[in-house]
Structures are given as C-alpha cells and as structure tokens.
Design a protein around this motif. Structure first.
Motif, mmCIF file in Angstrom:
data_model
loop_
_atom_site.group_PDB
_atom_site.id
_atom_site.type_symbol
_atom_site.label_atom_id
_atom_site.label_comp_id
_atom_site.label_asym_id
_atom_site.label_seq_id
_atom_site.Cartn_x
_atom_site.Cartn_y
_atom_site.Cartn_z
ATOM 1 N N LEU A 40 1.222 4.207 -2.945
ATOM 2 C CA LEU A 40 1.033 5.636 -2.693
ATOM 3 C C LEU A 40 2.244 6.445 -3.149
ATOM 4 O O LEU A 40 2.105 7.614 -3.541
ATOM 5 C CB LEU A 40 0.775 5.871 -1.199
ATOM 6 C CG LEU A 40 -0.526 5.292 -0.646
ATOM 7 C CD1 LEU A 40 -0.607 5.484 0.858
ATOM 8 C CD2 LEU A 40 -1.731 5.937 -1.323
ATOM 9 N N GLU A 69 0.838 -1.211 0.000
ATOM 10 C CA GLU A 69 0.000 0.000 0.000
ATOM 11 C C GLU A 69 0.867 1.253 0.000
ATOM 12 O O GLU A 69 0.621 2.211 -0.742
ATOM 13 C CB GLU A 69 -0.926 0.001 1.218
ATOM 14 C CG GLU A 69 -1.902 1.186 1.216
ATOM 15 C CD GLU A 69 -2.762 1.209 2.469
ATOM 16 O OE1 GLU A 69 -2.212 1.038 3.562
ATOM 17 O OE2 GLU A 69 -3.978 1.408 2.332
ATOM 18 N N LEU A 72 -3.639 8.032 -7.939
ATOM 19 C CA LEU A 72 -3.625 8.372 -6.514
ATOM 20 C C LEU A 72 -4.924 9.056 -6.110
ATOM 21 O O LEU A 72 -5.484 8.788 -5.046
ATOM 22 C CB LEU A 72 -2.433 9.282 -6.212
ATOM 23 C CG LEU A 72 -2.049 9.447 -4.743
ATOM 24 C CD1 LEU A 72 -1.713 8.099 -4.125
ATOM 25 C CD2 LEU A 72 -0.868 10.390 -4.606
ATOM 26 N N LYS A 107 -7.486 7.700 -3.354
ATOM 27 C CA LYS A 107 -7.917 8.503 -2.202
ATOM 28 C C LYS A 107 -9.434 8.597 -2.148
ATOM 29 O O LYS A 107 -10.037 8.590 -1.069
ATOM 30 C CB LYS A 107 -7.307 9.904 -2.281
ATOM 31 C CG LYS A 107 -5.796 9.940 -2.086
ATOM 32 C CD LYS A 107 -5.395 9.542 -0.686
ATOM 33 C CE LYS A 107 -3.910 9.699 -0.460
ATOM 34 N NZ LYS A 107 -3.505 9.265 0.904
#
Length: 650
Positions: free
Chosen positions: A217, A213, A225, A229
């Motif tokens: 990111l 993870e 991204l 999010k």
C-alpha cells in the motif's frame, strides 16, 4: 530540450535534417556505444531474472495446490484425481528452473527440501505419511523456495517500471504467506484440533503477511493501488482478510465458514491477488522488453553513426518517424482506454497542428464522460439537485441519465409514501398487542381466582372428578397467563418500557428454585443440577429466573422422550455460564439463529406440534442482553440441544 523538440511542428522537425553537426554526433556516438552495449546486456539479464522469479512464483503456487490435495487425500481420501495433474505442473516447472544458467539456482533441490519430493509423494500415495507430516513438508519447501526470489537493484533506466517490479514481488510474497495462513486455518476448521497451538504457530506468518500488505500500500503506483482497492471492495479478498484478522484477534475459530466454504472464499481472494500480481509482472516484462528494445535500437544507431556517417540524415529521419509514431501510439492508447470506459486521461506536451487538435478532442470526450459519470453517481446516491445537460440531441448517454434522474425522483417519492404507511401499520400492530394483552389479563386473573376457590371447595368435598377438571382448567389458565405475559413483555420491549430491578443475588439459588418449581409438573423427566457453583450476579432476579424457567419448560416440551435434563452452572474468566441440555430431536442449523427472533417457531409436522407464540426466546434474548450478557444454543439434529446464557459475575 526533449519537450521543446516534441512541441515543434512536423515541418520544422523535418527541416532540422542535416543541420546537426555530423562530427559532433560521431564523437558522442563513440563514447556511448560501449556503455550502451553493457546496458543492453544488463537489461537482458534483468529480463531473465524477472521471468525466473515468475517461474518460482508459479512453482510455489502449484506446490501449495499439491499440498492441499495431498492433505485432503490423507484426511478423507478425496481429491486423488487432481493430484497427478498438479504433480505434472510442479515437475514441469522444476525442469525449467533446473535448466537455468543462473548460479543462484545451482542444485537448488538439494537445499530446498525438493530432493525429498518424490519420497513424500510416495508416502502420501501409500498413506505412510500423516496429513500433518505432508502439510509440514510442503510448507517448509514453499518457505525455502520462496527465498530463491531476489530483488532486481534499482537503476535509472529501470525507473519507469521499477515501482511495478518491486510491488509485484511484494504481492508474490504476500500470496505465499497468505497461502500458508489460509491453509492452516483450513486445517483447524477441518480437524477442530489444536486450534490455539496452530494459530499461535501461524501468528508470525500472519504478521509478516500484514507487513507485506502494508508495504504494498505504501509503495504501489496509483494505478496498482486503485486496482487493489477495487479488489478490496468488490471481491472475496477483503472477506478473506477480515476473517483472518478476526481469527488472529481472538485466536478462536467460529462457525462463519465450513472448511470447504473457507477454502473457496480464500481461493477466490488469492486468485484476485494473483491476477493483479500477474498483471504487474506482465506489465514489468513488457516494460523491460521495451527498454531492452530501445537500448538495442540506440546501440544500433550509435553503431550506424560510427560506421556510416554518410547515412546520418537517414537515421535522423528514422528518429523523427519513431517520434511521430510514439505520439500516434499515445493517442491510440488513450483512445483504447476511452473505449473501455476509463477516465482521467492525460496527454501532455502534444504538438500543434492535426495531432494536437486530435489530442484535444480526446481530452474533451474524456472530460464530458467523467462529468456524466459523476452526475450519474450523485443521482444514484439520491442527490437529485445535480444538473444533467446532454451535449446534443444525439447524446444518448446524457439523455438516458437525464431520464433516469426523472424516474428516480418519482420512485423516491413513492418509496417514502410506502415507508410511512408501513411504519404506521407497525405502530398500530404493536399498539393492538399492548391493548389486547392488558384487556385479556383482567378476565384471566378473575378466572384464575375463581378456579382456585373452586379447587379449594373441591378439596373439601373430596369430589375427585371436579377437582381433576378444575386442575386442568387451572393449568390452561396458567398457560394463557404465560402467553399474555409474553405479549405484554414483547410490547414493553418494543416500546422500551420493560423495567429491570437489579440487585446482587445468588444465581445458584435461582436455578434451584426453578428446578423445584418445574420438577413436580414433569415427573417423566429427571432434572439433574451439575456444578452448582455459588456465584453472585447483578441483575433482575425475577427476569433471570424467567429465562431459566423458559429453558427448562422448552427442554420438557421439545424433548418429551428425554429421561434426563442437565442443568449446569460454571464460572470462568469473570463470567457465569448457565446451560440447560436436553437429549431430544435437536434443532436444524438453518433454524438455530432464527429461534431468537420474535414470533419464530421451530417447524414440526404442523402448527400445533409445538404450541406457543414464538416469543419466549425472543424475550429471553432481550433480558440477557440488557444484563450485558450473551445467549445462544448448541444443537445437532437428532442429538439434542444445549441452551445457555452468560452473565458478568458480580
């Protein structure tokens, strides 16, 4: 050079036809033709590799599903109808991979445990396998199959898609490891056995998943991204990860989810993650095919230059047409994004003329939409100072946002007025309880004193009937006094005026005194004190005794047919745990959290089934929490209840 050529007007580009030296192009075409052929072959291999990796990911996903349904079949003989469907999908994917010409997949079932798949299925169907054996086999197979996925090396011609290529593989790994973690959590939620051992055994998988993870990111493109999010904020993925983090932070399983609820939440979370991984794969696949097609076109052009030099001018015109098509395609994609509500569009290096003006119009629309969206967002947050100016009398969106702002201002004004009135009513209510409790306490105290005097007199004169009536009066006065004291304590709690006189004392003595006080008035119940550990706590002795008395009286009241009431006192990890267990009707799950709320009463046949104001446990909760402790209940309908509290040992 490319930027300069792109900015040239269409007329100038067409005039360039025939001006480029033919011999110069022939010379360079001969040199790059060989390289282009190799590049095309390499890209074709990469496309097959990406498709193969996606098939492996699909195989892992279907094996995970088959693992779950096989586990459920062995545990409680359910989900049998889903097993054949998923087995067919697994077999279909195995056949596809076995037909691959890739040497890396040669005879892969023999070293990925899949050669035992049919035997495992027979063991599941005949129930010769245990649930743990089936779970372990599928987990081992998934782990080993996952290693078949390899990364495509980075190359300059893959640069436009390489980040998405890398991050979709990272997401695939993350999904695989999270699938194992959530399956093990489901296992311990379902069986409630070997919780610590299973979680410690899964800790390494959890840590690897967290690193994937983090890697995603750090390496994902801004678009990916942003999508990730958004899923964190609006889907079950973050809910799933929060619970997983909580489980591995404490190595305990709480009652937040039932097994099926956890499986549904985690399935939705992984589905959202899977959607993004598939979207990235589709984007990468399309990008690779586009690069592949571009390289083929370039190779064909080079071949045409070498074989048909006289057709160079025609080829150059084709190139110009493709260039114009690319510009128009960018405008088309920008318009499509605009129609879907996207903002922040960028159209760079647009030429002058009609195409350039069209690009500027699209950018202006995007900027206006973004400005209106930001204004609406600020208004939604309560910032009514934002100025909204419609673009024209036909701008329905701008006019609607302006009207929304006006309506929200009126609503906010009305809301503040209602809130102030509500707060005033709450204050008056609390003040009434406080005054009423104080006013009632004085006459009740007098009644208590007079009743005691009359009881003494009845005892001297041996008037049995009068003594019995006075004893009943005295008992009712005690109940009334307790209700008034609860109201007073509640009022003090609400106003922050409840005082605690703390000192070190033996909790065992307090429990013993409470039992000695309660036992005579409840001869039908046997109060059994177990594990009367001697331990000191620092707190208000009377208030802690009040909590214990409340637990005991509640046990007597709500379990009238329970012959025994068990009181236990234990010390563990620097904490003292005091519990009171009855064997009455129990408390429904939906009521267990509500019983500690103010004025909440357990439901019965009617309001008088269990008399009281519903304040006792509310006061107990405040007392324990003010001692830095914890209070709770463990109950099952029809099997009784266990009320407990924890306090730090002195």
């Amino acid at each position: 050079m490319i930027v300069f050529f792109r900015k040239l007007p269409l007329t100038v580009k067409l005039l360039l036809i025939g001006l480029v030296p033919v011999l110069f192009l022939i010379y360079f075409s001969a040199m790059i033709y060989g390289d282009k052929s190799k590049t095309v072959k390499l890209i074709d291999n990469y496309i097959q590799h990406v498709d193969q990796s996606q098939n492996i990911s699909e195989l892992i996903n279907e094996l995970a599903r088959e693992r779950r349904y096989s586990y459920l079949k062995l545990i409680k003989d359910t989900s049998f109808n889903q097993i054949p469907e998923h087995r067919e999908k697994v077999d279909s994917l195995l056949q596809i991979l076995e037909k691959s010409n890739d040497f890396a997949l040669k005879d892969f079932p023999k070293y990925t445990f899949l050669d035992h798949l049919e035997a495992t299925r027979q063991g599941v169907d005949s129930k010769k396998f245990t649930a743990d054996m089936a779970m372990q086999y599928y987990t081992d197979a998934i782990f080993r199959v996952n290693t078949l996925k390899t990364s495509v090396p980075g190359n300059s011609f893959l640069k436009p898609i390489y980040r998405d290529l890398l991050t979709q593989k990272i997401l695939s790994e993350l999904i695989t490891y999270l699938g194992i973690v959530r399956t093990n959590i489901f296992n311990v939620l379902y069986t409630r056995k070997f919780v610590s051992e299973t979680l410690f055994g899964t800790l390494g998988v959890y840590k690897v998943a967290k690193t994937y993870e983090t890697e995603f990111l750090l390496k994902a493109s801004p678009e990916s991204l942003k999508s990730f999010k958004t899923k964190e904020d609006s889907t079950d993925y973050r809910t799933m990860m929060n619970y997983i983090d909580k489980v591995f932070a404490t190595f305990k399983i709480d009652s937040t989810y039932s097994p099926n609820e956890w499986w549904d939440v985690s399935s939705r979370g992984l589905i959202e993650l899977r959607k993004q991984q598939v979207a990235l794969w589709e984007k990468v696949d399309a990008g690779m095919k586009q690069i592949y097609q571009q390289e083929i076109n370039t190779k064909n052009r080079v071949l045409l230059f070498l074989l048909f030099v006289i057709l160079f001018v025609i080829a150059f015109v084709i190139y110009l047409i493709m260039n114009i098509h690319h510009l128009l395609n960018e405008l088309k994609l920008a318009s499509a994004k605009l129609s879907k509500g996207e903002t922040g569009l960028r159209l760079r290096n647009m030429p002058k003329g009609v195409i350039g003006k069209l690009a500027n119009c699209i950018i202006d629309i995007d900027k206006n939409n973004l400005a209106l969206a930001q204004a609406a967002n600020q208004i939604g947050k309560g910032n009514f100072s934002v100025t909204v100016v419609p673009r024209s009398e036909y701008d329905l969106l701008g006019i609607s946002i302006k009207k929304m702002k006006h309506n929200l201002i009126q609503y906010a004004s009305q809301k503040d007025k209602v809130q102030k009135e509500t707060e005033d009513l709450v204050y008056r209510r609390d003040e009434f309880f406080s005054i009423a409790s104080h006013e009632l306490k004085t006459p009740v105290t007098s009644l208590k004193a007079y009743t005691q005097l009359l009881l003494m007199d009845a005892g001297v004169n041996f008037d049995a009937q009068q003594k019995n009536m006075l004893e009943r009066m005295d008992l009712q006065i005690n109940k009334l006094t307790a209700l008034i004291n609860d109201l007073l304590d509640t009022s003090k709690i609400e106003n922050g005026h409840l005082v605690y006189n703390k000192e070190d004392f033996e909790l065992q003595n307090v429990v013993t005194q409470a039992i000695a006080t309660i036992q005579p008035i409840s001869a039908d119940h046997e109060l059994v004190f177990k594990n009367d550990t001697k331990v000191k706590v620092y707190g208000d002795r009377d208030r802690v005794a009040q909590v214990i008395n409340n637990f005991l009286t509640n046990a007597i009241k709500y379990a009238p047919d329970s012959q025994k009431i068990i009181i236990e006192l234990n010390k563990t990890d620097g904490k003292v745990i005091c519990s009171v267990q009855d064997f009455g009707k129990g408390i429904a799950t939906e009521e267990q959290q509500k019983i500690f709320e103010r004025f909440y009463r357990v439901s019965g046949n009617n309001l008088n089934t269990y008399p009281g104001l519903g304040l006792g446990l509310f006061i107990c909760k405040d007392i324990i929490e003010k001692h830095n402790g914890k209070i709770g209940v463990i109950s099952e309908k029809g099997k009784g209840s266990t009320f407990y509290f924890e306090l730090p040992a002195s």
